[in-house]
Design a protein around this motif. Structure first.
Motif, PDB file in Angstrom:
ATOM      1  N   ARG A  35       0.832  -1.206   0.000  1.00 30.61           N
ATOM      2  CA  ARG A  35       0.000   0.000   0.000  1.00 30.61           C
ATOM      3  C   ARG A  35       0.865   1.253   0.000  1.00 30.61           C
ATOM      4  O   ARG A  35       0.568   2.234  -0.685  1.00 30.61           O
ATOM      5  N   GLN A  36       1.914   1.246   0.799  1.00 33.98           N
ATOM      6  CA  GLN A  36       2.777   2.419   0.880  1.00 33.98           C
ATOM      7  C   GLN A  36       3.456   2.684  -0.452  1.00 33.98           C
ATOM      8  O   GLN A  36       3.505   3.827  -0.926  1.00 33.98           O
ATOM      9  N   VAL A  37       3.989   1.619  -1.074  1.00 28.08           N
ATOM     10  CA  VAL A  37       4.649   1.775  -2.375  1.00 28.08           C
ATOM     11  C   VAL A  37       3.645   2.250  -3.418  1.00 28.08           C
ATOM     12  O   VAL A  37       3.910   3.184  -4.193  1.00 28.08           O
ATOM     13  N   GLU A  38       2.476   1.605  -3.444  1.00 32.35           N
ATOM     14  CA  GLU A  38       1.432   1.996  -4.401  1.00 32.35           C
ATOM     15  C   GLU A  38       1.022   3.444  -4.199  1.00 32.35           C
ATOM     16  O   GLU A  38       0.905   4.209  -5.163  1.00 32.35           O
ATOM     17  N   SER A  39       0.805   3.821  -2.956  1.00 32.28           N
ATOM     18  CA  SER A  39       0.374   5.177  -2.656  1.00 32.28           C
ATOM     19  C   SER A  39       1.397   6.204  -3.144  1.00 32.28           C
ATOM     20  O   SER A  39       1.045   7.211  -3.758  1.00 32.28           O
ATOM     21  N   ASP A  40       2.672   5.938  -2.878  1.00 33.93           N
ATOM     22  CA  ASP A  40       3.732   6.869  -3.309  1.00 33.93           C
ATOM     23  C   ASP A  40       3.782   6.992  -4.827  1.00 33.93           C
ATOM     24  O   ASP A  40       3.952   8.096  -5.370  1.00 33.93           O
ATOM     25  N   LEU A  41       3.625   5.875  -5.528  1.00 32.72           N
ATOM     26  CA  LEU A  41       3.666   5.906  -6.989  1.00 32.72           C
ATOM     27  C   LEU A  41       2.473   6.665  -7.568  1.00 32.72           C
ATOM     28  O   LEU A  41       2.609   7.434  -8.530  1.00 32.72           O
ATOM     29  N   VAL A  42       1.292   6.459  -6.985  1.00 28.17           N
ATOM     30  CA  VAL A  42       0.094   7.165  -7.466  1.00 28.17           C
ATOM     31  C   VAL A  42       0.245   8.669  -7.251  1.00 28.17           C
ATOM     32  O   VAL A  42      -0.103   9.477  -8.125  1.00 28.17           O
ATOM     33  N   ILE A  43       0.790   9.069  -6.107  1.00 26.34           N
ATOM     34  CA  ILE A  43       1.008  10.490  -5.843  1.00 26.34           C
ATOM     35  C   ILE A  43       1.940  11.089  -6.892  1.00 26.34           C
ATOM     36  O   ILE A  43       1.702  12.201  -7.395  1.00 26.34           O
ATOM     37  N   ARG A  44       2.984  10.365  -7.246  1.00 24.73           N
ATOM     38  CA  ARG A  44       3.917  10.866  -8.262  1.00 24.73           C
ATOM     39  C   ARG A  44       3.207  11.094  -9.593  1.00 24.73           C
ATOM     40  O   ARG A  44       3.462  12.091 -10.294  1.00 24.73           O
ATOM     41  N   LEU A  45       2.291  10.201  -9.952  1.00 21.91           N
ATOM     42  CA  LEU A  45       1.558  10.375 -11.202  1.00 21.91           C
ATOM     43  C   LEU A  45       0.616  11.566 -11.133  1.00 21.91           C
ATOM     44  O   LEU A  45       0.507  12.345 -12.093  1.00 21.91           O
ATOM     45  N   LEU A  46      -0.077  11.725 -10.008  1.00 17.35           N
ATOM     46  CA  LEU A  46      -1.047  12.818  -9.877  1.00 17.35           C
ATOM     47  C   LEU A  46      -0.363  14.177  -9.803  1.00 17.35           C
ATOM     48  O   LEU A  46      -0.960  15.204 -10.146  1.00 17.35           O
ATOM     49  N   GLU A  47       0.880  14.197  -9.356  1.00 15.43           N
ATOM     50  CA  GLU A  47       1.614  15.462  -9.248  1.00 15.43           C
ATOM     51  C   GLU A  47       2.501  15.726 -10.447  1.00 15.43           C
ATOM     52  O   GLU A  47       3.198  16.744 -10.487  1.00 15.43           O
ATOM     53  N   GLY A  48       2.518  14.799 -11.426  1.00 19.89           N
ATOM     54  CA  GLY A  48       3.266  15.046 -12.652  1.00 19.89           C
ATOM     55  C   GLY A  48       4.696  14.568 -12.600  1.00 19.89           C
ATOM     56  O   GLY A  48       5.627  15.360 -12.769  1.00 19.89           O
ATOM     57  N   SER A  49       4.898  13.267 -12.381  1.00 17.19           N
ATOM     58  CA  SER A  49       6.249  12.708 -12.314  1.00 17.19           C
ATOM     59  C   SER A  49       6.925  12.772 -13.673  1.00 17.19           C
ATOM     60  O   SER A  49       6.292  12.556 -14.715  1.00 17.19           O
ATOM     61  N   VAL A  50       8.219  13.053 -13.664  1.00 20.30           N
ATOM     62  CA  VAL A  50       8.957  13.131 -14.930  1.00 20.30           C
ATOM     63  C   VAL A  50       9.139  11.749 -15.554  1.00 20.30           C
ATOM     64  O   VAL A  50       9.353  11.635 -16.761  1.00 20.30           O
ATOM     65  N   ASP A  51       9.102  10.703 -14.746  1.00 18.30           N
ATOM     66  CA  ASP A  51       9.232   9.335 -15.262  1.00 18.30           C
ATOM     67  C   ASP A  51       7.897   8.607 -15.184  1.00 18.30           C
ATOM     68  O   ASP A  51       7.808   7.468 -14.741  1.00 18.30           O
ATOM     69  N   ALA A  52       6.852   9.290 -15.640  1.00 20.06           N
ATOM     70  CA  ALA A  52       5.489   8.771 -15.499  1.00 20.06           C
ATOM     71  C   ALA A  52       5.315   7.414 -16.179  1.00 20.06           C
ATOM     72  O   ALA A  52       4.616   6.550 -15.657  1.00 20.06           O
ATOM     73  N   GLU A  53       5.930   7.216 -17.336  1.00 19.88           N
ATOM     74  CA  GLU A  53       5.770   5.942 -18.043  1.00 19.88           C
ATOM     75  C   GLU A  53       6.338   4.787 -17.230  1.00 19.88           C
ATOM     76  O   GLU A  53       5.764   3.694 -17.182  1.00 19.88           O
ATOM     77  N   THR A  54       7.468   5.025 -16.571  1.00 20.20           N
ATOM     78  CA  THR A  54       8.046   3.983 -15.711  1.00 20.20           C
ATOM     79  C   THR A  54       7.139   3.702 -14.529  1.00 20.20           C
ATOM     80  O   THR A  54       6.911   2.543 -14.156  1.00 20.20           O
ATOM     81  N   VAL A  55       6.600   4.774 -13.930  1.00 17.63           N
ATOM     82  CA  VAL A  55       5.723   4.618 -12.769  1.00 17.63           C
ATOM     83  C   VAL A  55       4.462   3.863 -13.146  1.00 17.63           C
ATOM     84  O   VAL A  55       4.031   2.952 -12.417  1.00 17.63           O
ATOM     85  N   ILE A  56       3.873   4.208 -14.268  1.00 25.66           N
ATOM     86  CA  ILE A  56       2.638   3.551 -14.683  1.00 25.66           C
ATOM     87  C   ILE A  56       2.881   2.070 -14.964  1.00 25.66           C
ATOM     88  O   ILE A  56       2.036   1.211 -14.702  1.00 25.66           O
ATOM     89  N   SER A  57       4.065   1.752 -15.479  1.00 23.33           N
ATOM     90  CA  SER A  57       4.421   0.364 -15.733  1.00 23.33           C
ATOM     91  C   SER A  57       4.586  -0.408 -14.422  1.00 23.33           C
ATOM     92  O   SER A  57       4.133  -1.548 -14.298  1.00 23.33           O
ATOM     93  N   ARG A  58       5.201   0.220 -13.415  1.00 21.59           N
ATOM     94  CA  ARG A  58       5.377  -0.435 -12.120  1.00 21.59           C
ATOM     95  C   ARG A  58       4.030  -0.711 -11.450  1.00 21.59           C
ATOM     96  O   ARG A  58       3.882  -1.694 -10.726  1.00 21.59           O
ATOM     97  N   LEU A  59       3.047   0.154 -11.709  1.00 21.54           N
ATOM     98  CA  LEU A  59       1.719  -0.045 -11.133  1.00 21.54           C
ATOM     99  C   LEU A  59       0.893  -1.058 -11.912  1.00 21.54           C
ATOM    100  O   LEU A  59      -0.194  -1.447 -11.471  1.00 21.54           O
TER     101      LEU A  59
END
Length: 350
Positions: A99-123
């Motif tokens: 949950r903690q890892v998922e939550s952190d990754l989702v926050i990065r996407l909602l705030e505009g992560s520069v590596d969004a494609e990598t984050v979306i793949s990890r999720l």
């Protein structure tokens, strides 16, 4: 069968166990408890034993049997319960970490992560047709964050691959990124979440438009604005989606701008509003009806429930009060926007 397939004890059996004091016995003792058969409820006889971690009751183990177990068979469920407790503790620790890892990754996407494609793949999510769902939950007379935590617990229950969405908590809002081309798919997810929550928990939701990975920050804003629409929290209302409710959101923005003085304070509309207030005329509702019917006096008159000549006469008198210039399309558009932004929204039929 219902318990396994539904992943929960059926309500009628839960009530039966409650009436028989089964749960109270499990809470009070580590010894196996015999539950007699009840053919009327499709229930065979069984032994139940509590699963604990220290003093905390984690769950229970049930063994189907016609009569109370004795000897080694009676001791076996108690030994098994200790093994189950270890598995449940490991599962809980793993789930919390996930949950903690998922939550952190989702926050990065909602705030505009520069590596969004990598984050979306990890999720494990697709990179297109994603909707952001914003949810607020509350109950009466309880700690304010309790309902939100219950909603987050339910939204993140189960392994990641078995859940369609990925969720996080930000402030007082639960955000879920959900693959959903159609808004009804997101509404179905919201309904399923509501069903799994206790009856005392009430939720309101807003849904962003379909978005690509890099558009998720905008999707979050859209979901927030849908969540803020006045009808969102009312019982029985359908959660609004941005691609269906963008016009309501635009008007809400315009009204907010109007209240902060960011629209012209003087002009034809302001003059007509003052004239109506002072003289009891119906110039503004008439102008609104005429503009909304694209200059058709007959349709405007039907809305106002007056004769078409009354509409024409009022328009002529308005031009004597202020400069309308209704032949100019830009000025007509500006007046429509001003009327939409105005808090003085008269019903044109009155």
């Amino acid at each position: 069968m219902e318990t396994i397939l539904g992943r929960r004890v059926p309500d009628r059996l839960r009530e039966l166990f409650q009436q028989r004091g089964v749960f109270a016995q499990l809470a009070a003792t580590d010894e196996p408890v015999f539950v007699p058969a009840d053919p009327g409820h499709g229930l065979t006889g069984r032994m139940a034993v509590a699963v604990r971690a220290g003093r905390e009751l984690l769950g229970s183990v049930w063994v189907s049997c016609e009569r109370p177990l004795t000897g080694a068979r009676r001791r076996a469920p108690a030994h098994g319960a200790r093994t189950v407790a270890l598995h449940l503790l490991r599962s809980r620790a793993s789930a919390d970490l996930e949950r903690q890892v998922e939550s952190d990754l989702v926050i990065r996407l909602l705030e505009g992560s520069v590596d969004a494609e990598t984050v979306i793949s990890r999720l494990g999510l697709p990179s297109q047709a994603l909707r952001v769902i914003a949810i607020r939950a509350h109950t009466d007379g309880e700690e304010p964050h309790a309902a939100l935590l219950l909603a987050f617990e339910q939204a993140t229950t189960g392994f990641g691959w078995s859940r369609p969405g990925r969720s996080t908590l930000l402030g007082d809002t639960l955000y879920t990124i959900l693959p959903a081309e159609q808004a009804d798919m997101a509404r179905h997810w919201i309904t399923a979440l509501r069903v799994e929550l206790p009856a005392r928990v009430r939720i309101a939701a807003g849904i962003g438009a379909p978005a690509a990975t890099e558009e998720l920050p905008a999707g979050r804003q859209e979901a927030d604005e849908c969540l803020a629409l006045p009808e969102t929290g009312r019982p029985g209302t359908v959660a609004p989606a941005y691609d269906e409710s963008w016009d309501d959101i635009l008007l809400r923005r315009l009204r907010a701008a109007s209240r902060t003085g960011r629209v012209p304070a003087r002009g034809p509309l302001s003059t007509l509003l003052r004239h109506d207030a002072r003289h009891g005329t119906r110039y503004v509702p008439t102008l609104r009806a005429w503009l909304e019917t694209q200059g058709d006096p007959a349709l405007a008159a039907e809305r106002l429930q007056v004769h078409p000549n009354t509409v024409r006469n009022r328009l002529r008198k308005m031009s004597e009060v202020t400069l309308l210039d209704l032949d100019d399309p830009r000025k007509r558009l500006a007046m429509i926007i001003m009327l939409a932004a105005s808090d003085a929204e008269d019903d044109p039929r009155r």
